[in-house]
Design an enzyme around this catalytic site. Structure first.
Site, short mmCIF file in Angstrom:
data_model
loop_
_atom_site.label_atom_id
_atom_site.label_comp_id
_atom_site.label_asym_id
_atom_site.label_seq_id
_atom_site.Cartn_x
_atom_site.Cartn_y
_atom_site.Cartn_z
N ASP A 64 -3.32 2.29 -5.63
CA ASP A 64 -2.09 2.24 -4.85
C ASP A 64 -2.03 1.04 -3.92
O ASP A 64 -1.37 1.07 -2.91
CB ASP A 64 -1.94 3.53 -4.03
CG ASP A 64 -2.94 3.60 -2.89
OD1 ASP A 64 -4.08 3.12 -3.07
OD2 ASP A 64 -2.58 4.12 -1.83
N GLU A 65 -2.73 -0.03 -4.28
CA GLU A 65 -2.79 -1.19 -3.39
C GLU A 65 -2.80 -2.47 -4.19
O GLU A 65 -3.48 -2.55 -5.21
CB GLU A 65 -4.12 -1.16 -2.64
CG GLU A 65 -4.08 -0.65 -1.23
CD GLU A 65 -5.45 -0.84 -0.60
OE1 GLU A 65 -5.69 -1.91 -0.04
OE2 GLU A 65 -6.27 0.08 -0.70
N ASP A 118 0.86 -1.19 0.00
CA ASP A 118 0.00 0.00 0.00
C ASP A 118 0.90 1.24 0.00
O ASP A 118 1.73 1.40 0.89
CB ASP A 118 -0.89 -0.03 1.24
CG ASP A 118 -1.96 1.05 1.21
OD1 ASP A 118 -2.02 1.82 0.23
OD2 ASP A 118 -2.74 1.14 2.19
#
Ligand SMILES: [Mg+2]
Length: 339
Positions: free
Chosen positions: A106-107, A9
């Protein structure tokens, strides 16, 4: 199946991306949302750690954010740029040649074997080399453990959470520390005298089934026990719905205007449905009344359709289910696809 799941993350992704291209903002409270004008309506998409210290968080109206943190720098949302940076991040993750399940900009989850801490450090190095961004990595024996571990690693850290350490780390934490438990569910659990992860893990699935539902009840107990057998999958994500919404700079206080706007949003959604080559099975209308009360109503279609007029009719029928006639600040229409 791989021995370990890693959850990667990026740390405050959007704010960090903005600071990268405007280095003078480093260390300042940065708020990204709407078109970047806090005098206008819109909500916070993301806030830097410096802004969060003032109680600014995503979903907060921009004006409230400006009141809480008058020195914050407000920036408009730049999706295209975030997507481009996200592509670089995911390319760095895929360079390991393992299964990568993308969860958002973003993960991601990665299924890995070998030494997970060494892998996590290598991931942080490659992401930094590719993007100059920092990320945190959670290590678990399944996706649930990995996802929760990341929170303990932030910022820029690595944390391992396994079946063995689960209760030591989480047992006394409030139940809503778990992934998927919102404040509503937490409140219902509280009514049953269950406030911690440990208490939820020890609860009788039957009792919970009765209190919160036959599927969700037993699932919550498994969640609290740190059990999760869903695989890390790189199958492409198939959207379940598509929608459009508009925040109005001035409240709509004539319901005829509301109807006209909903009809227009519905036609745009119908175009999106047709462009995707899908069929709509259900149409949902969201209304946010001033000052900030949000309600939704939906209408299921007799047969799945793409025709604009049918989607518009269903949206207007859903709108008719709203009994409140207060001024409206936001309208949304969403079509759920046939599964
Ligand atoms: Mg993040």
């Amino acid at each position: 199946m791989a021995r370990w799941v890693l959850h990667v993350d990026l740390d405050q992704f959007i704010a960090a991306v903005e600071v990268l291209r405007r280095p003078e903002l480093r260390g300042r409270p940065v708020v990204v949302g709407g078109d970047g004008d806090p005098a206008k309506r819109g909500v916070v998409s993301t806030a830097s750690y410096e802004a969060r210290a003032y109680g600014v968080h995503s979903g907060l109206p921009l004006r409230t954010a400006a009141r809480r943190c008058p020195d914050a720098v407000f920036l408009p949302v730049d999706r295209e740029h975030y997507e481009a940076v996200s592509d670089q991040v995911m390319a760095a993750l895929r360079s390991f040649g393992v299964v990568v399940e993308v969860l958002g900009w973003d993960e991601a989850f990665l299924a890995v074997d070998g030494d997970p801490e060494a892998m996590a450090r290598e991931i942080r190095d490659r992401v930094r080399a590719a993007t100059r961004l920092e990320c945190s990595v959670g290590i678990g024996e399944n996706k649930l453990q990995a996802k929760l571990a990341t929170g303990f690693g932030k910022p820029a850290g690595i944390f391992r959470l396994t079946g063995e350490t689960w209760f030591e780390v989480l047992g006394d934490r409030p139940a809503d520390a778990l992934w998927g438990i919102g404040t509503k569910t937490a409140k219902r659990l509280g009514d049953l005298g269950i406030s911690t992860v440990g208490e939820l893990a020890a609860a009788e699935p039957v009792v919970l089934a009765e209190a919160v539902g036959p599927t969700i009840g037993p699932w919550l107990v498994r969640l609290a026990q740190g059990r999760d057998d869903s695989p890390v999958s790189d199958a492409p994500h198939v959207p379940r719905s598509c929608g459009r919404e508009t925040t109005y700079q001035h409240d709509l206080d004539d319901w005829r205007d509301v109807r006209r706007e909903v009809a227009q949003l519905a036609r745009r959604v119908a175009q999106d449905v047709a462009d995707d080559g899908r069929n709509a099975a259900r149409v949902i209308v969201k209304v946010r009344f001033a000052p900030f009360i949000t309600q939704t109503h939906g209408r299921t279609l007799d047969t799945p359709v793409t025709e604009a007029h049918r989607i518009e009719e269903a949206a207007l029928a859903a709108l008719d289910m709203f009994t409140r006639r207060r001024p409206v600040r936001l309208l949304g229409v969403r079509a759920e696809f046939v599964r």
